[in-house]
Enzyme design. Structure first.
Site, PDB file in Angstrom:
ATOM      1  N   ASP A 241       0.893  -1.413   0.572  1.00  0.00           N
ATOM      2  CA  ASP A 241      -0.236  -0.133   0.103  1.00  0.00           C
ATOM      3  C   ASP A 241       1.062   1.154  -0.287  1.00  0.00           C
ATOM      4  O   ASP A 241       2.240   0.798   0.356  1.00  0.00           O
ATOM      5  CB  ASP A 241      -0.524   0.582   0.961  1.00  0.00           C
TER       6      ASP A 241
ATOM      7  N   ASN B 252      -4.663   6.503   1.205  1.00  0.00           N
ATOM      8  CA  ASN B 252      -5.809   6.693   1.542  1.00  0.00           C
ATOM      9  C   ASN B 252      -6.593   6.035   3.084  1.00  0.00           C
ATOM     10  O   ASN B 252      -6.949   5.086   3.212  1.00  0.00           O
ATOM     11  CB  ASN B 252      -6.862   6.235   0.951  1.00  0.00           C
TER      12      ASN B 252
ATOM     13  N   SER C 127     -17.031  -3.255  -8.753  1.00  0.00           N
ATOM     14  CA  SER C 127     -18.077  -2.481  -8.529  1.00  0.00           C
ATOM     15  C   SER C 127     -19.240  -2.781  -8.928  1.00  0.00           C
ATOM     16  O   SER C 127     -19.369  -2.682 -10.287  1.00  0.00           O
ATOM     17  CB  SER C 127     -17.817  -0.892  -8.228  1.00  0.00           C
ATOM     18  N   ALA C 128     -20.399  -2.070  -8.334  1.00  0.00           N
ATOM     19  CA  ALA C 128     -21.768  -2.681  -9.247  1.00  0.00           C
ATOM     20  C   ALA C 128     -22.371  -1.553  -9.553  1.00  0.00           C
ATOM     21  O   ALA C 128     -23.118  -1.143 -10.599  1.00  0.00           O
ATOM     22  CB  ALA C 128     -23.055  -2.659  -7.956  1.00  0.00           C
TER      23      ALA C 128
ATOM     24  N   TYR D 166     -14.423   7.519 -12.346  1.00  0.00           N
ATOM     25  CA  TYR D 166     -14.124   6.247 -11.492  1.00  0.00           C
ATOM     26  C   TYR D 166     -14.792   5.070 -11.791  1.00  0.00           C
ATOM     27  O   TYR D 166     -14.307   4.040 -12.154  1.00  0.00           O
ATOM     28  CB  TYR D 166     -15.235   6.701 -10.123  1.00  0.00           C
TER      29      TYR D 166
ATOM     30  N   LYS E 156     -13.232   1.225 -14.103  1.00  0.00           N
ATOM     31  CA  LYS E 156     -13.828   0.057 -13.142  1.00  0.00           C
ATOM     32  C   LYS E 156     -14.068  -0.933 -14.547  1.00  0.00           C
ATOM     33  O   LYS E 156     -13.894  -2.109 -14.440  1.00  0.00           O
ATOM     34  CB  LYS E 156     -14.764  -0.405 -12.379  1.00  0.00           C
TER      35      LYS E 156
ATOM     36  N   ASN F 152     -22.669  -2.243  -1.547  1.00  0.00           N
ATOM     37  CA  ASN F 152     -22.512  -1.694  -0.715  1.00  0.00           C
ATOM     38  C   ASN F 152     -21.552  -1.772   0.288  1.00  0.00           C
ATOM     39  O   ASN F 152     -22.363  -1.878   1.207  1.00  0.00           O
ATOM     40  CB  ASN F 152     -23.565  -0.664  -0.554  1.00  0.00           C
TER      41      ASN F 152
ATOM     42  N   ASP G 261     -26.971   9.656  -8.023  1.00  0.00           N
ATOM     43  CA  ASP G 261     -27.183   8.794  -7.886  1.00  0.00           C
ATOM     44  C   ASP G 261     -28.304   7.701  -8.720  1.00  0.00           C
ATOM     45  O   ASP G 261     -29.526   8.039  -9.380  1.00  0.00           O
ATOM     46  CB  ASP G 261     -28.258   9.105  -6.273  1.00  0.00           C
TER      47      ASP G 261
END
Ligand code: UD1
Length: 339
Positions: free
Chosen positions: A32, A36, A127-128, A154, A158, A184, A301
């Site tokens: 790493d 973050n 990711s979904a 972002y 993916k 999530n 969203d």
């Protein structure tokens, strides 16, 4: 013992996977760059598993530095690639930073795994978000649900990363790859030694809830109550991070055992919860009051999104079934431990 490389090992999901892999009998080498996360996470992992994981501070976009990991650990057979930026809004403002970081690190990993690894098995943290907002008749989301154009850089990293992996699997006979599409992830380790450490004001719902309950934030804004859902707030599939971590162990096992060239799994519970249902579950689980108000919708969203995890249930012999109250209690205990 088989050696697994974890990039982003001190991040939220990486740290929980380091614990589960070690407990399943793997040797972990974590890397790493702490962009973050902090070195303290290594101490948290140690408290849980009773030993320090092997670790090198490395930026995966730095090829020469990353190569040294493979020189020091020539026994790496599989890698789980978490290292990436993940803030949707920031990616809109700084797309170059996102493409460079998220894609260079992946390309370096593929090259090093195929050239220098004892094996070249890669599990990719997807990711979904790759599904965008599916049509009503496509819920719950299966792996075969068509992907939509990404709504942020972002999300596009993916999608592109999954495409890069598929191209490389075709080209390099020793490479196998599995993409895990997370819904999530929430909660923290039950020991409260590791958990999510958001930088500044949290974007994600559960860290915002726990910080509000702790008095760090004044009031939670529920983004929208006029969606086409039973209570008007958005619906998501909240999966416990420890359940999620266990799926990674299963995915690595399957790759090493069966050598499937390319595979994709949705990782979720299969149940959608609304924002208001989650808020109420938090209050019920913890007994702590939460200041919240209805606010306007958040731009970008999706209305509702939950997984059909049947493929992962069947092929990985895994399911995410920790009760939501227990999950939210773990998030709260972690928040309290940060005092
Ligand atoms: C977001 C990203 C997703 C990314 C994930 C992980 C979008 C569209 N999706 O997921 O690509 O993989 O984060 O970081 O940005 N909410 C509130 N109040 C808050 C915070 C959130 O009401 O203060 C609501 C949101 O409107 C949403 C739900 O809570 O309905 C979950 O939000 P969040 O935790 O940010 O996750 P996603 O938006 O689903």
């Amino acid at each position: 013992m088989k050696r697994v490389l974890l990039t982003g090992a001190t991040g939220y999901i990486g740290s929980h996977v380091a614990v589960e892999l070690t407990m399943a009998g793997y040797d972990v080498i974590g890397v790493d760059n702490f962009s973050n996360s902090t070195p303290k996470v290594l101490g948290g992992i140690e408290k849980i598993i009773g030993k320090r994981i092997d670790f090198m501070e490395v930026d995966c976009t730095d090829y020469a530095a990353f190569e040294k990991v493979f020189e020091k650990y020539p026994d790496i057979e599989a890698a789980i690639h978490f290292a990436a930026y993940k803030a949707v809004g920031e990616s809109v403002a700084k797309p170059v930073m996102y493409y460079r970081n998220n894609l260079d690190s992946l390309v370096n990993l593929i090259e090093l795994m195929t050239l220098k690894g004892k094996g070249a098995n890669i599990v990719f943290s997807s990711s979904a978000t790759v599904y965008g907002q599916p049509a009503d008749d496509e819920l719950p989301i299966r792996e075969s649900t068509p992907l939509q154009p990404a709504t942020s850089p972002y999300g596009r990293t993916k999608q592109i990363a999954e495409e890069i992996l598929q191209d490389c699997v075709k080209a390099y006979p020793n490479l196998n790859a599995t993409a895990l599409r997370y819904f999530n992830p929430i909660g923290a380790h039950p020991t409260a030694h590791i958990g999510e450490l958001p930088n500044g004001v949290p974007n994600n719902l559960v860290p915002f809830i726990t910080q509000t309950a702790a008095g760090i934030r004044e009031c939670l804004s529920v983004f929208g109550n006029d969606y086409n859902t039973p209570d008007g707030s958005c619906i998501r599939d909240y999966i416990y991070v420890v359940d999620l971590a266990k799926a990674h162990v299963k995915a690595v096992e399957k790759m090493l055992r069966e050598g499937i060239r390319w595979n994709v799994f949705n990782l979720g519970t299969g149940k959608g919860l609304s924002v208001l249902e989650l808020v109420n579950a938090f209050i019920k689980a913890t007994g702590v009051q939460l200041n919240y108000k209805i606010a306007g919708r958040r731009q970008g969203d999706v209305e509702q999104c939950w997984a059909d995890p049947a493929k992962a249930n069947r092929e990985l012999g895994w399911s995410a079934d920790t009760p939501i109250e227990e999950v939210l209690l773990s998030a709260w205990r972690w928040q309290e431990s940060l005092k």
